[in-house]
Design a protein around this motif. Structure first.
Motif, PDB file in Angstrom:
ATOM      1  N   PHE A 221      -0.181 -19.846   8.849  1.00 27.68           N
ATOM      2  CA  PHE A 221      -0.055 -20.137  10.274  1.00 27.68           C
ATOM      3  C   PHE A 221      -1.351 -20.574  10.942  1.00 27.68           C
ATOM      4  N   GLY A 222      -2.479 -20.422  10.277  1.00 35.38           N
ATOM      5  CA  GLY A 222      -3.746 -20.850  10.871  1.00 35.38           C
ATOM      6  C   GLY A 222      -4.146 -20.052  12.085  1.00 35.38           C
ATOM      7  N   VAL A 223      -3.828 -18.752  12.087  1.00 34.35           N
ATOM      8  CA  VAL A 223      -4.155 -17.878  13.217  1.00 34.35           C
ATOM      9  C   VAL A 223      -5.028 -16.723  12.736  1.00 34.35           C
ATOM     10  N   ARG A 224      -5.643 -16.025  13.710  1.00 35.66           N
ATOM     11  CA  ARG A 224      -6.365 -14.809  13.370  1.00 35.66           C
ATOM     12  C   ARG A 224      -5.366 -13.759  12.891  1.00 35.66           C
ATOM     13  N   THR A 225      -5.810 -12.912  11.992  1.00 36.20           N
ATOM     14  CA  THR A 225      -4.935 -11.876  11.455  1.00 36.20           C
ATOM     15  C   THR A 225      -5.569 -10.505  11.627  1.00 36.20           C
ATOM     16  N   GLY A 226      -4.714  -9.496  11.608  1.00 38.88           N
ATOM     17  CA  GLY A 226      -5.164  -8.113  11.680  1.00 38.88           C
ATOM     18  C   GLY A 226      -4.131  -7.224  11.039  1.00 38.88           C
ATOM     19  N   TYR A 227      -4.259  -5.926  11.274  1.00 38.45           N
ATOM     20  CA  TYR A 227      -3.389  -4.981  10.590  1.00 38.45           C
ATOM     21  C   TYR A 227      -3.054  -3.816  11.511  1.00 38.45           C
ATOM     22  N   SER A 228      -1.774  -3.534  11.645  1.00 40.45           N
ATOM     23  CA  SER A 228      -1.294  -2.366  12.378  1.00 40.45           C
ATOM     24  C   SER A 228      -0.885  -1.326  11.346  1.00 40.45           C
ATOM     25  N   ASP A 229      -1.582  -0.211  11.326  1.00 45.16           N
ATOM     26  CA  ASP A 229      -1.473   0.735  10.210  1.00 45.16           C
ATOM     27  C   ASP A 229      -0.613   1.940  10.536  1.00 45.16           C
ATOM     28  N   HIS A 230       0.263   2.280   9.589  1.00 47.12           N
ATOM     29  CA  HIS A 230       1.068   3.490   9.711  1.00 47.12           C
ATOM     30  C   HIS A 230       0.901   4.410   8.505  1.00 47.12           C
ATOM     31  N   THR A 231      -0.132   4.182   7.687  1.00 41.28           N
ATOM     32  CA  THR A 231      -0.388   5.086   6.568  1.00 41.28           C
ATOM     33  C   THR A 231      -1.007   6.377   7.095  1.00 41.28           C
ATOM     34  N   ALA A 232      -1.039   7.379   6.228  1.00 35.76           N
ATOM     35  CA  ALA A 232      -1.512   8.694   6.659  1.00 35.76           C
ATOM     36  C   ALA A 232      -3.033   8.824   6.661  1.00 35.76           C
ATOM     37  N   GLY A 233      -3.719   7.969   5.925  1.00 31.50           N
ATOM     38  CA  GLY A 233      -5.158   8.161   5.748  1.00 31.50           C
ATOM     39  C   GLY A 233      -6.007   7.100   6.414  1.00 31.50           C
ATOM     40  N   LEU A 234      -7.236   6.975   5.917  1.00 36.01           N
ATOM     41  CA  LEU A 234      -8.225   6.077   6.509  1.00 36.01           C
ATOM     42  C   LEU A 234      -8.538   4.873   5.634  1.00 36.01           C
ATOM     43  N   ALA A 235      -8.211   4.934   4.349  1.00 36.77           N
ATOM     44  CA  ALA A 235      -8.653   3.908   3.404  1.00 36.77           C
ATOM     45  C   ALA A 235      -8.018   2.548   3.681  1.00 36.77           C
ATOM     46  N   VAL A 236      -6.736   2.528   4.016  1.00 38.97           N
ATOM     47  CA  VAL A 236      -6.027   1.246   4.114  1.00 38.97           C
ATOM     48  C   VAL A 236      -6.531   0.387   5.271  1.00 38.97           C
ATOM     49  N   PRO A 237      -6.739   0.926   6.475  1.00 36.10           N
ATOM     50  CA  PRO A 237      -7.299   0.064   7.522  1.00 36.10           C
ATOM     51  C   PRO A 237      -8.694  -0.461   7.194  1.00 36.10           C
ATOM     52  N   VAL A 238      -9.479   0.328   6.484  1.00 34.95           N
ATOM     53  CA  VAL A 238     -10.801  -0.149   6.074  1.00 34.95           C
ATOM     54  C   VAL A 238     -10.654  -1.267   5.039  1.00 34.95           C
ATOM     55  N   LEU A 239      -9.688  -1.117   4.124  1.00 34.35           N
ATOM     56  CA  LEU A 239      -9.379  -2.190   3.176  1.00 34.35           C
ATOM     57  C   LEU A 239      -9.019  -3.469   3.921  1.00 34.35           C
ATOM     58  N   ALA A 240      -8.233  -3.347   4.980  1.00 39.66           N
ATOM     59  CA  ALA A 240      -7.826  -4.518   5.750  1.00 39.66           C
ATOM     60  C   ALA A 240      -9.034  -5.256   6.314  1.00 39.66           C
ATOM     61  N   VAL A 241     -10.022  -4.505   6.784  1.00 37.13           N
ATOM     62  CA  VAL A 241     -11.247  -5.137   7.295  1.00 37.13           C
ATOM     63  C   VAL A 241     -11.921  -5.929   6.181  1.00 37.13           C
ATOM     64  N   GLY A 242     -11.987  -5.345   5.000  1.00 38.39           N
ATOM     65  CA  GLY A 242     -12.595  -6.044   3.871  1.00 38.39           C
ATOM     66  C   GLY A 242     -11.861  -7.318   3.495  1.00 38.39           C
ATOM     67  N   LEU A 243     -10.568  -7.366   3.793  1.00 34.49           N
ATOM     68  CA  LEU A 243      -9.759  -8.539   3.473  1.00 34.49           C
ATOM     69  C   LEU A 243      -9.634  -9.503   4.650  1.00 34.49           C
ATOM     70  N   GLY A 244     -10.409  -9.267   5.698  1.00 40.45           N
ATOM     71  CA  GLY A 244     -10.493 -10.255   6.762  1.00 40.45           C
ATOM     72  C   GLY A 244      -9.817  -9.922   8.069  1.00 40.45           C
ATOM     73  N   ALA A 245      -9.334  -8.690   8.253  1.00 38.69           N
ATOM     74  CA  ALA A 245      -8.685  -8.333   9.515  1.00 38.69           C
ATOM     75  C   ALA A 245      -9.670  -8.437  10.675  1.00 38.69           C
TER      76      ALA A 245
END
Length: 358
Positions: A221-245
């Motif tokens: 889509f050529g747009v900025r991306t991010g991540y809305s997290d519903h996991t129980a911990g902290l690792a996944v949102p940090v992973l998202a940052v590493g992948l460009g969120a």
């Protein structure tokens, strides 16, 4: 330094209908270092029919005796409370935001509350009239994509493109598709829309996150991306940052043991602060795409790398051989990459053992 990652602390309905609790959530989000604290604005009777069932997680957390509509009525945030929360946000230097789930609530948030951006929740992605009203507001739009296919997201972006570029044509699927395909529409999306990858499951197990889909949407889509997290911990949102969120949204609560549908899938304040700190660390670590030694590394080159040296006494005119030519630290002399170029040439002067070869 990488671009700033926006962190939305999602208070949602974790105020349980209490203004005091909502104000405490504002303070906790600000103390944690979040950029935005977000609530939910809706008229329960406009959001759900009396026959609407609860989600499995809602029934698990709140029981099945109460209907979804009754649950929502108890969680409505009165309009008057919005103003008090916005004042508290201003005092705490954190942005106030709320998600609208119906047209009246959206008009209130845009017209009376003066929000700076609009968040479209996953459940409203296919609510074309609401999405169109959001796009026509002139504000930046954040779109959550839980439960969606790539086609669902593209269809919603078509509605947004149509709303953003204006025109006199009547809304229709054909008009939305034309707006999405137009150069003007794509430019409007690229400049004003952030699409959030999301899994609508509370809490989301890590193997259901499918984080690679975030990059897929960015490419498609050529747009900025991010991540809305519903996991129980902290690792996944940090992973998202590493992948460009560029934006992270995470539910939080004052106490996970409180009654209500979302508390158990939320972070408590200490963990919210920890997540924000981890995101900032990840953001700083991303750095530059250029592979080159940084200033701290350059000081270590001489210490860690090696140079060509005499492995034994070498007389002037002697030939350099594999026996008399060595490689040792420090790295302030001729690079060992020249080892084979030097072999077989004559020494222009005498060298003592360990002396750097010129």
């Amino acid at each position: 330094m990488s671009d700033h990652v926006t962190v939305i602390a999602e208070a949602g309905v974790n105020h349980n209908g209490s203004l005091d609790t909502a104000l405490a959530l504002v303070a906790a989000a600000a103390d944690a270092g979040a950029d935005i604290v977000k609530f939910q604005t809706f008229k329960a009777d406009a959001l759900a029919a009396a026959s609407a069932p609860k989600a499995v997680y809602q029934a698990r957390e709140t029981g099945s005796a109460q209907s979804q509509l009754e649950m929502l009525r108890a969680l409505e945030l009165p309009y008057a409370h919005h103003h008090e929360l916005a004042r508290a946000c201003e005092a705490a230097d954190i942005e106030f935001l709320s998600t609208a789930f119906d047209a009246e609530s959206l008009a209130f948030l845009v017209g009376e509350m003066g929000i700076a951006r609009i968040k479209i929740p996953s459940g409203e992605l296919t609510n074309a009239p609401l999405v169109l009203a959001a796009a026509r507001s002139g504000l930046p739009v954040i779109v959550s994509t839980g439960m969606a296919t790539l086609g669902d997201v593209e269809a919603a972006l078509g509605v947004i493109a149509f709303g953003m570029i204006g025109g006199n044509e009547a809304p229709s699927r054909a008009a939305f598709e034309a707006a999405y395909a137009s150069e003007q529409g794509r430019a409007a999306l690229a400049g004003n829309v952030t699409v959030l990858h999301c899994t609508t499951d509370y809490p989301t197990p890590p193997d259901a996150v499918n984080m690679r889909a975030m990059a897929t949407m960015g490419r498609a889509f050529g747009v900025r991306t991010g991540y809305s997290d519903h996991t129980a911990g902290l690792a996944v949102p940090v992973l998202a940052v590493g992948l460009g969120a560029s934006l992270i949204e995470k539910h939080f609560t004052l106490d996970r043991s409180m009654p209500g549908p979302d508390h158990t899938a939320s972070l408590e304040p200490d963990d919210l602060a920890r997540m924000v700190a981890m995101i900032r660390e990840a953001q700083a670590a991303l750095g530059s795409p250029v592979k080159a030694p940084g200033s701290a590394e350059r000081a270590n080159i001489v210490v860690a790398r090696k140079s060509l040296v005499a492995a034994q006494p070498i007389g002037a005119g002697d030939l350099f051989t594999e026996q008399n030519l060595g490689v040792k630290r420090p790295g302030d002399g001729r690079t060992p990459m020249d080892f084979w170029r030097v072999l077989g040439t004559s020494a222009t002067r005498a060298y003592a053992p360990d002396e750097a070869v010129e």
